[in-house]
Scaffold this active site. Structure first.
Site, mmCIF file in Angstrom:
data_model
loop_
_atom_site.group_PDB
_atom_site.id
_atom_site.type_symbol
_atom_site.label_atom_id
_atom_site.label_comp_id
_atom_site.label_asym_id
_atom_site.label_seq_id
_atom_site.Cartn_x
_atom_site.Cartn_y
_atom_site.Cartn_z
ATOM 1 N N GLU A 79 -71.756 -91.272 47.606
ATOM 2 C CA GLU A 79 -71.044 -91.281 49.059
ATOM 3 C C GLU A 79 -71.883 -90.389 49.819
ATOM 4 O O GLU A 79 -72.156 -89.266 49.189
ATOM 5 C CB GLU A 79 -69.605 -90.929 48.826
ATOM 6 N N CYS A 86 -73.409 -84.976 55.483
ATOM 7 C CA CYS A 86 -72.926 -84.308 54.249
ATOM 8 C C CYS A 86 -73.759 -85.244 53.109
ATOM 9 O O CYS A 86 -73.225 -86.423 52.917
ATOM 10 C CB CYS A 86 -71.414 -84.220 54.164
ATOM 11 N N CYS A 140 -70.260 -84.579 38.779
ATOM 12 C CA CYS A 140 -70.601 -83.329 38.646
ATOM 13 C C CYS A 140 -69.943 -82.685 37.579
ATOM 14 O O CYS A 140 -68.989 -83.363 36.981
ATOM 15 C CB CYS A 140 -69.886 -82.403 39.950
ATOM 16 N N CYS A 174 -64.767 -77.884 38.957
ATOM 17 C CA CYS A 174 -63.584 -77.074 39.700
ATOM 18 C C CYS A 174 -62.276 -77.820 39.385
ATOM 19 O O CYS A 174 -62.408 -79.096 39.695
ATOM 20 C CB CYS A 174 -64.018 -76.999 40.822
ATOM 21 N N CYS A 233 -61.077 -80.159 42.457
ATOM 22 C CA CYS A 233 -62.240 -81.135 43.467
ATOM 23 C C CYS A 233 -62.064 -82.612 42.822
ATOM 24 O O CYS A 233 -62.079 -82.753 41.423
ATOM 25 C CB CYS A 233 -63.456 -80.558 43.057
ATOM 26 N N GLU A 237 -73.344 -80.672 42.170
ATOM 27 C CA GLU A 237 -73.861 -79.463 42.362
ATOM 28 C C GLU A 237 -75.294 -79.369 42.511
ATOM 29 O O GLU A 237 -76.009 -79.710 41.743
ATOM 30 C CB GLU A 237 -73.337 -78.601 41.086
ATOM 31 N N CYS A 288 -63.907 -82.674 52.545
ATOM 32 C CA CYS A 288 -64.384 -81.729 51.338
ATOM 33 C C CYS A 288 -63.625 -82.156 50.140
ATOM 34 O O CYS A 288 -62.287 -82.071 50.072
ATOM 35 C CB CYS A 288 -64.113 -80.377 51.597
HETATM 36 N N1 SAH Z 1 -70.827 -78.589 44.456
HETATM 37 C C1 SAH Z 1 -71.045 -77.659 45.707
HETATM 38 C C2 SAH Z 1 -71.157 -78.754 46.809
HETATM 39 C C3 SAH Z 1 -70.114 -79.684 46.911
HETATM 40 S S1 SAH Z 1 -68.483 -79.295 46.924
HETATM 41 C C4 SAH Z 1 -70.251 -76.539 45.739
HETATM 42 O O1 SAH Z 1 -69.136 -76.700 44.985
HETATM 43 O O2 SAH Z 1 -70.361 -75.869 46.608
HETATM 44 C C5 SAH Z 1 -68.414 -78.888 48.680
HETATM 45 C C6 SAH Z 1 -67.157 -77.981 49.115
HETATM 46 O O3 SAH Z 1 -65.803 -78.621 48.967
HETATM 47 C C7 SAH Z 1 -66.963 -76.734 48.180
HETATM 48 O O4 SAH Z 1 -66.721 -75.419 48.892
HETATM 49 C C8 SAH Z 1 -65.481 -76.925 47.490
HETATM 50 O O5 SAH Z 1 -65.102 -75.719 46.957
HETATM 51 C C9 SAH Z 1 -64.933 -77.826 48.330
HETATM 52 N N2 SAH Z 1 -63.890 -78.643 48.160
HETATM 53 C C10 SAH Z 1 -63.819 -79.333 46.726
HETATM 54 N N3 SAH Z 1 -62.724 -80.015 46.553
HETATM 55 C C11 SAH Z 1 -61.813 -79.533 47.618
HETATM 56 C C12 SAH Z 1 -60.678 -80.145 48.229
HETATM 57 N N4 SAH Z 1 -59.909 -80.928 47.243
HETATM 58 N N5 SAH Z 1 -60.294 -79.796 49.324
HETATM 59 C C13 SAH Z 1 -61.204 -78.992 50.085
HETATM 60 N N6 SAH Z 1 -62.155 -78.510 49.752
HETATM 61 C C14 SAH Z 1 -62.695 -78.733 48.653
HETATM 62 FE FE1 SF4 Z 2 -68.712 -80.000 41.492
HETATM 63 FE FE2 SF4 Z 2 -68.635 -78.710 43.931
HETATM 64 FE FE3 SF4 Z 2 -66.723 -80.401 43.231
HETATM 65 FE FE4 SF4 Z 2 -67.020 -77.735 41.884
HETATM 66 S S1 SF4 Z 2 -66.414 -78.236 44.093
HETATM 67 S S2 SF4 Z 2 -66.630 -79.766 40.913
HETATM 68 S S3 SF4 Z 2 -69.297 -77.696 42.082
HETATM 69 S S4 SF4 Z 2 -68.783 -80.831 43.662
#
Ligand code: SAH
Ligand code: SF4
Length: 363
Positions: free
Chosen positions: A84, A97, A104, A108, A111, A157, A330
């Site tokens: 995506e 984006c 990944c 986290c 996410c 990531e 995000c």
């Molecule tokens: N893996 C990288 C880039 C992709 S995630 C990283 O973690 O930085 C992009 C952003 O989305 C990150 O800052 C993460 O903290 C945020 N994110 C992930 N899940 C989210 C959610 N459910 N709501 C809001 N932001 C989220």
């Molecule tokens: Fe991966 Fe970024 Fe999601 Fe963390 S926030 S699981 S590093 S995509």
């Protein structure tokens, strides 16, 4: 292929080196996907090229347009996987984006992408082709609008796919290709310290965004298990040593989770942690998806957190959710990959009904 790869490729076919650059420019500067459109190559050369090489790694399988104009593209790889990519209009600017991996491995807890696990890395061609397909699409649907900014904030990531990340940056920012300005490209990471150190030594200089999400190890350990390996102290030490370009700042992303990291005490800890660091903070109120146990804080808690950061001298911006009605915001990117036989594996049931909180637009 990098430009150098293309030149080597041309020479390997017994052609002159400049042919490689001609072909490379067609693909990367002009977005040509069909050898027949390469009008400065003669017929025989075109035929041989069509036999030896393929152009483009992805096809658009589906697009969804949000009420706010955000477009989510589902793209198919050659091996039948889905990825995506999201196009976000913002006044004159359009930010894309892009994804760096399918799924990944970082896990986290908040996410949606994490729920897929890591399926595989994208190669450099698959990373840059997201931009080229979107560029072409925009030319058709909104002539005059161009992609102005790229953020590596989609699925995956980026620093876990280091070599392809660097190669894709070099390709996208090459003056003979797509010519993206390095200051308009941002790589976002969960904080892989050794790779951050390596990134600082590269000649290609994108902006850096770091998903901090908590200002103390106890909370960060819980929501980002990677913190158990590279804790806040190690991460901040690496960032303080990072060779920042003049007039640039590190962006810290901070996903606000109700009752987890959104108190005024958390805000004060954050301001203290980042004191003296050339940075800004983007607050991202958590975007809901199933399978996660979190909640978005109330508007009052979000505003209170932001005001406290600002009062303590920390430049803090609130990210309004974009495209959340189509699960493009995000942390909501989590389409299931297509299976190898082309049949569709079930989609993660992402859409849930909720109140739109109507957050104010800031930044
Ligand atoms: N893996 C990288 C880039 C992709 S995630 C990283 O973690 O930085 C992009 C952003 O989305 C990150 O800052 C993460 O903290 C945020 N994110 C992930 N899940 C989210 C959610 N459910 N709501 C809001 N932001 C989220
Ligand atoms: Fe991966 Fe970024 Fe999601 Fe963390 S926030 S699981 S590093 S995509």
């Amino acid at each position: 292929m990098s430009l150098e790869d293309a030149e080597t490729f041309a020479v390997s076919l017994g052609w002159q080196k400049f042919r490689g650059e001609q072909i490379w420019r067609w693909v990367h500067a002009h977005g040509v996907r069909d050898v027949e459109q390469m009008t400065n190559l003669n017929k025989d050369t075109r035929a041989e090229l069509a036999e030896k090489a393929t152009i483009g790694s992805l096809t658009i399988a589906e697009q969804q347009v949000s009420t706010d104009g955000t477009r989510k593209l589902r793209l198919l790889t050659r091996d039948g996987q889905s990825i995506e990519s999201v196009l976000i209009p913002d006044g004159e600017k359009t930010t894309q984006c892009i994804s760096s991996q399918i799924g990944c491995a970082v896990n986290c807890q908040f996410c949606a992408t994490a729920k897929l696990g890591l399926i595989r890395n994208l190669d450099a061609g698959e990373i840059v082709d997201q931009v080229y397909l979107a560029r072409k699409l925009l030319e058709e649907v909104e002539p005059g609008r161009r992609i102005s900014n790229i953020v590596y904030m989609g699925m995956g990531e980026p620093l876990h796919n280091y070599d392809n990340l660097i190669k894709s940056l070099q390709i996208l920012c090459n003056d003979k290709g797509a010519k993206l300005a390095q200051r308009r490209v941002t790589v976002s990471t969960s904080g892989l310290v050794p790779k951050l150190e390596k990134l600082g030594l590269e000649t290609v200089r994108p902006n850096l965004a770091v998903s901090l999400n908590a200002a103390n190890d106890e909370t960060r350990d819980e929501i980002m298990p990677i913190n158990r390996k590279w804790n806040i102290g190690k991460l901040m030490a690496a960032l303080k040593a990072y060779p920042l370009e003049q007039r640039r700042r590190i962006t810290f992303e901070y996903v606000l989770l109700a009752g987890v990291n959104d108190s005024l005490r958390d805000a004060a800890q954050l301001a203290k942690l980042l004191r003296g660091v050339r940075c800004k903070v983007n607050l991202i109120p958590w975007n809901p998806h199933p399978e996660a146990l979190y909640q978005r804080p109330s508007d009052a808690a979000i505003t209170g957190f932001q005001n406290e950061c600002k009062r303590l001298g920390l430049p803090t911006y609130l990210r309004t959710p974009r495209g959340d009605d189509i699960d493009a915001a995000c942390g909501q990117l989590a389409n299931r990959a297509k299976t190898a036989d082309g049949s569709s594996a079930p989609l993660v049931p992402l859409r849930i009904r909720r109140e739109r909180p109507g957050l104010p637009a800031v930044d």
